[in-house]
Design a protein around this motif. Structure first.
Motif, PDB file in Angstrom:
ATOM      1  N   LYS A   8      20.859 -21.918  13.134  1.00  0.00           N
ATOM      2  CA  LYS A   8      20.658 -21.546  11.734  1.00  0.00           C
ATOM      3  C   LYS A   8      20.847 -20.044  11.531  1.00  0.00           C
ATOM      4  CE  LYS A   8      19.754 -25.705  10.384  1.00  0.00           C
ATOM      5  NZ  LYS A   8      20.805 -26.472   9.675  1.00  0.00           N
ATOM      6  N   GLU A   9      20.465 -19.247  12.505  1.00  0.00           N
ATOM      7  CA  GLU A   9      20.698 -17.808  12.419  1.00  0.00           C
ATOM      8  C   GLU A   9      22.192 -17.511  12.373  1.00  0.00           C
ATOM      9  OE1 GLU A   9      16.672 -16.795  15.059  1.00  0.00           O
ATOM     10  OE2 GLU A   9      18.667 -16.605  15.938  1.00  0.00           O
ATOM     11  N   PHE A  10      22.934 -18.198  13.223  1.00  0.00           N
ATOM     12  CA  PHE A  10      24.393 -18.037  13.241  1.00  0.00           C
ATOM     13  C   PHE A  10      24.975 -18.412  11.876  1.00  0.00           C
ATOM     14  CE2 PHE A  10      28.732 -19.307  13.846  1.00  0.00           C
ATOM     15  CZ  PHE A  10      29.230 -18.500  14.857  1.00  0.00           C
ATOM     16  N   ALA A  11      24.533 -19.541  11.332  1.00  0.00           N
ATOM     17  CA  ALA A  11      25.077 -20.026  10.058  1.00  0.00           C
ATOM     18  C   ALA A  11      24.735 -19.087   8.907  1.00  0.00           C
ATOM     19  CB  ALA A  11      24.556 -21.429   9.775  1.00  0.00           C
ATOM     20  N   VAL A  12      23.525 -18.540   8.897  1.00  0.00           N
ATOM     21  CA  VAL A  12      23.142 -17.589   7.848  1.00  0.00           C
ATOM     22  C   VAL A  12      23.992 -16.328   7.951  1.00  0.00           C
ATOM     23  CG1 VAL A  12      21.301 -16.017   7.074  1.00  0.00           C
ATOM     24  CG2 VAL A  12      20.791 -18.427   7.503  1.00  0.00           C
ATOM     25  N   LEU A  13      24.163 -15.819   9.154  1.00  0.00           N
ATOM     26  CA  LEU A  13      24.990 -14.626   9.346  1.00  0.00           C
ATOM     27  C   LEU A  13      26.428 -14.900   8.892  1.00  0.00           C
ATOM     28  CD1 LEU A  13      25.341 -11.734  10.366  1.00  0.00           C
ATOM     29  CD2 LEU A  13      25.747 -12.680  12.663  1.00  0.00           C
ATOM     30  N   GLU A  14      26.931 -16.073   9.190  1.00  0.00           N
ATOM     31  CA  GLU A  14      28.294 -16.416   8.769  1.00  0.00           C
ATOM     32  C   GLU A  14      28.417 -16.396   7.246  1.00  0.00           C
ATOM     33  OE1 GLU A  14      31.679 -19.920   9.333  1.00  0.00           O
ATOM     34  OE2 GLU A  14      29.721 -20.119  10.295  1.00  0.00           O
ATOM     35  N   GLN A  15      27.430 -16.948   6.549  1.00  0.00           N
ATOM     36  CA  GLN A  15      27.463 -16.949   5.082  1.00  0.00           C
ATOM     37  C   GLN A  15      27.413 -15.522   4.529  1.00  0.00           C
ATOM     38  OE1 GLN A  15      27.879 -19.534   2.879  1.00  0.00           O
ATOM     39  NE2 GLN A  15      28.336 -20.725   4.709  1.00  0.00           N
ATOM     40  N   LEU A  16      26.604 -14.672   5.130  1.00  0.00           N
ATOM     41  CA  LEU A  16      26.501 -13.285   4.669  1.00  0.00           C
ATOM     42  C   LEU A  16      27.806 -12.530   4.901  1.00  0.00           C
ATOM     43  CD1 LEU A  16      22.895 -12.405   5.919  1.00  0.00           C
ATOM     44  CD2 LEU A  16      23.612 -12.820   3.562  1.00  0.00           C
ATOM     45  N   LEU A  17      28.435 -12.768   6.037  1.00  0.00           N
ATOM     46  CA  LEU A  17      29.703 -12.098   6.320  1.00  0.00           C
ATOM     47  C   LEU A  17      30.826 -12.619   5.424  1.00  0.00           C
ATOM     48  CD1 LEU A  17      29.565 -11.949  10.231  1.00  0.00           C
ATOM     49  CD2 LEU A  17      29.296 -10.036   8.633  1.00  0.00           C
ATOM     50  N   ARG A  18      30.805 -13.907   5.144  1.00  0.00           N
ATOM     51  CA  ARG A  18      31.827 -14.481   4.267  1.00  0.00           C
ATOM     52  C   ARG A  18      31.719 -13.938   2.839  1.00  0.00           C
ATOM     53  NH1 ARG A  18      34.917 -18.427   6.322  1.00  0.00           N
ATOM     54  NH2 ARG A  18      34.206 -19.560   8.167  1.00  0.00           N
ATOM     55  N   MET A  52      14.579 -12.840   8.859  1.00  0.00           N
ATOM     56  CA  MET A  52      13.734 -11.897   9.600  1.00  0.00           C
ATOM     57  C   MET A  52      14.085 -11.919  11.089  1.00  0.00           C
ATOM     58  SD  MET A  52       9.556 -11.784   9.856  1.00  0.00           S
ATOM     59  CE  MET A  52       9.487 -13.281  10.866  1.00  0.00           C
ATOM     60  N   ASN A  53      14.232 -13.122  11.646  1.00  0.00           N
ATOM     61  CA  ASN A  53      14.600 -13.234  13.063  1.00  0.00           C
ATOM     62  C   ASN A  53      16.010 -12.708  13.318  1.00  0.00           C
ATOM     63  OD1 ASN A  53      12.130 -14.401  13.775  1.00  0.00           O
ATOM     64  ND2 ASN A  53      12.865 -16.469  13.347  1.00  0.00           N
ATOM     65  N   LEU A  54      16.897 -12.948  12.378  1.00  0.00           N
ATOM     66  CA  LEU A  54      18.271 -12.477  12.510  1.00  0.00           C
ATOM     67  C   LEU A  54      18.329 -10.961  12.503  1.00  0.00           C
ATOM     68  CD1 LEU A  54      21.260 -13.174  12.686  1.00  0.00           C
ATOM     69  CD2 LEU A  54      21.278 -13.466  10.202  1.00  0.00           C
ATOM     70  N   ARG A  55      17.564 -10.332  11.612  1.00  0.00           N
ATOM     71  CA  ARG A  55      17.505  -8.869  11.579  1.00  0.00           C
ATOM     72  C   ARG A  55      17.054  -8.305  12.924  1.00  0.00           C
ATOM     73  NH1 ARG A  55      14.745  -8.829   5.786  1.00  0.00           N
ATOM     74  NH2 ARG A  55      16.452  -8.032   4.498  1.00  0.00           N
ATOM     75  N   ILE A  99      21.173  -6.188   7.299  1.00  0.00           N
ATOM     76  CA  ILE A  99      20.902  -7.112   6.198  1.00  0.00           C
ATOM     77  C   ILE A  99      19.923  -6.489   5.218  1.00  0.00           C
ATOM     78  CG2 ILE A  99      20.100  -9.410   5.559  1.00  0.00           C
ATOM     79  CD1 ILE A  99      20.777 -10.320   8.396  1.00  0.00           C
ATOM     80  N   GLU A 100      20.346  -6.353   3.982  1.00  0.00           N
ATOM     81  CA  GLU A 100      19.499  -5.799   2.933  1.00  0.00           C
ATOM     82  C   GLU A 100      18.949  -6.928   2.064  1.00  0.00           C
ATOM     83  OE1 GLU A 100      21.533  -2.898   0.621  1.00  0.00           O
ATOM     84  OE2 GLU A 100      22.407  -1.894   2.362  1.00  0.00           O
ATOM     85  N   THR A 101      17.712  -6.758   1.623  1.00  0.00           N
ATOM     86  CA  THR A 101      17.116  -7.692   0.665  1.00  0.00           C
ATOM     87  C   THR A 101      17.315  -7.144  -0.732  1.00  0.00           C
ATOM     88  OG1 THR A 101      15.430  -8.415   2.250  1.00  0.00           O
ATOM     89  CG2 THR A 101      14.988  -8.827  -0.095  1.00  0.00           C
ATOM     90  N   VAL A 102      17.914  -7.951  -1.604  1.00  0.00           N
ATOM     91  CA  VAL A 102      18.068  -7.589  -3.006  1.00  0.00           C
ATOM     92  C   VAL A 102      16.979  -8.324  -3.756  1.00  0.00           C
ATOM     93  CG1 VAL A 102      19.616  -7.557  -4.990  1.00  0.00           C
ATOM     94  CG2 VAL A 102      20.543  -7.336  -2.684  1.00  0.00           C
ATOM     95  N   SER A 103      15.968  -7.603  -4.181  1.00  0.00           N
ATOM     96  CA  SER A 103      14.755  -8.196  -4.740  1.00  0.00           C
ATOM     97  C   SER A 103      15.068  -9.169  -5.865  1.00  0.00           C
ATOM     98  CB  SER A 103      13.830  -7.087  -5.267  1.00  0.00           C
ATOM     99  OG  SER A 103      12.637  -7.640  -5.762  1.00  0.00           O
ATOM    100  N   GLY A 104      14.528 -10.383  -5.717  1.00  0.00           N
ATOM    101  CA  GLY A 104      14.684 -11.399  -6.741  1.00  0.00           C
ATOM    102  C   GLY A 104      16.042 -12.047  -6.776  1.00  0.00           C
TER     103      GLY A 104
END
Length: 218
Positions: free
Chosen positions: A153-163, A195-198, A207-212
């Motif tokens: 799931k960490e891999f998949a989340v990172l892939e979505q963020l990079l895409r 959080m674990n990915l960071r 990875i930045e959090t954009v509030s809301g």
């Protein structure tokens, strides 16, 4: 990638789903054409693996309906018929690819990745940004030359963020693409995975959090 597997042979359907989940793919499963149409109109799938000979609503009719409603999902049709005319007729219905049973799991996953690359914006097979290199086929992530051991799931989340190529990705989008229909929409699983990915990506933070709104890698 989010995939719907539609196959009336339950053992085969569940086996395929289990294998694809081990590859980090979010998978929903149903066993007849009527359920397939219901799920396809509610969820945004990248690829639908569609058995041709289905009960209740035939696979051909499912494919025709998906085309008529301009579904964005690619259709990979499965059949036991190996005759060329059957494959041609399936593609003529609007299917994007065709796979004859029995088939190898490796070929199925390769075709899924190829179809997914054809959806929406063209994305290079290997994703790179700020020293991070993600290879979806080899399931490898490297940052500044160092290999990172990521969970599926960490891999998949990172892939979505990079895409997203610098864009903001919402938690809702991540739930839809990385998890499946059985995931509680009010869960904190996205926040914990990020959080674990960071932590595994290390410094400087990427990875930045954009509030809301969600998360992004600028």
């Amino acid at each position: 990638m989010r995939v719907l597997v539609v196959e009336d042979e339950r053992l085969l359907a569940d086996t395929l789903a289990a294998g694809l989940r081990r590859e980090g793919i979010a998978v929903d499963v149903c066993y007849d054409g009527e359920a397939a149409l219901e799920l396809a109109t509610v969820n945004a799938y990248d690829v639908i693996v569609l058995d041709r000979d289905l009960p209740r609503v035939h696979g051909d009719d499912v494919c025709r309906t998906l085309v008529s409603i301009s579904s964005q999902a690619r259709v990979l049709m499965l059949t036991a018929a190996s005759d060329v005319r059957d494959r041609v007729s399936g593609l003529a219905l609007g299917a994007d690819d065709y796979l004859v049973k029995p088939f190898s799991f490796a070929e199925l996953t390769a075709r899924l990745h190829a179809l997914c690359r054809r959806t929406g914006t063209v994305v290079p097979p290997v994703l790179t940004r700020h020293g991070v290199r993600l290879d979806p086929i080899r399931r490898e992530v490297v940052r500044d030359g160092e290999y990172l051991a990521l969970r599926r799931k960490e891999f998949a989340v990172l892939e979505q963020l990079l895409r997203a190529d610098g864009g903001v990705v919402s938690s809702e989008h991540l739930l839809e693409k990385v998890w499946d229909e059985h995931t509680d929409p009010f869960t904190n699983v996205v926040r914990m995975t990020v959080m674990n990915l960071r932590r595994k990506l290390g410094d400087p933070p990427l990875i930045e959090t954009v509030s809301g709104v969600g998360y992004q890698i600028r």
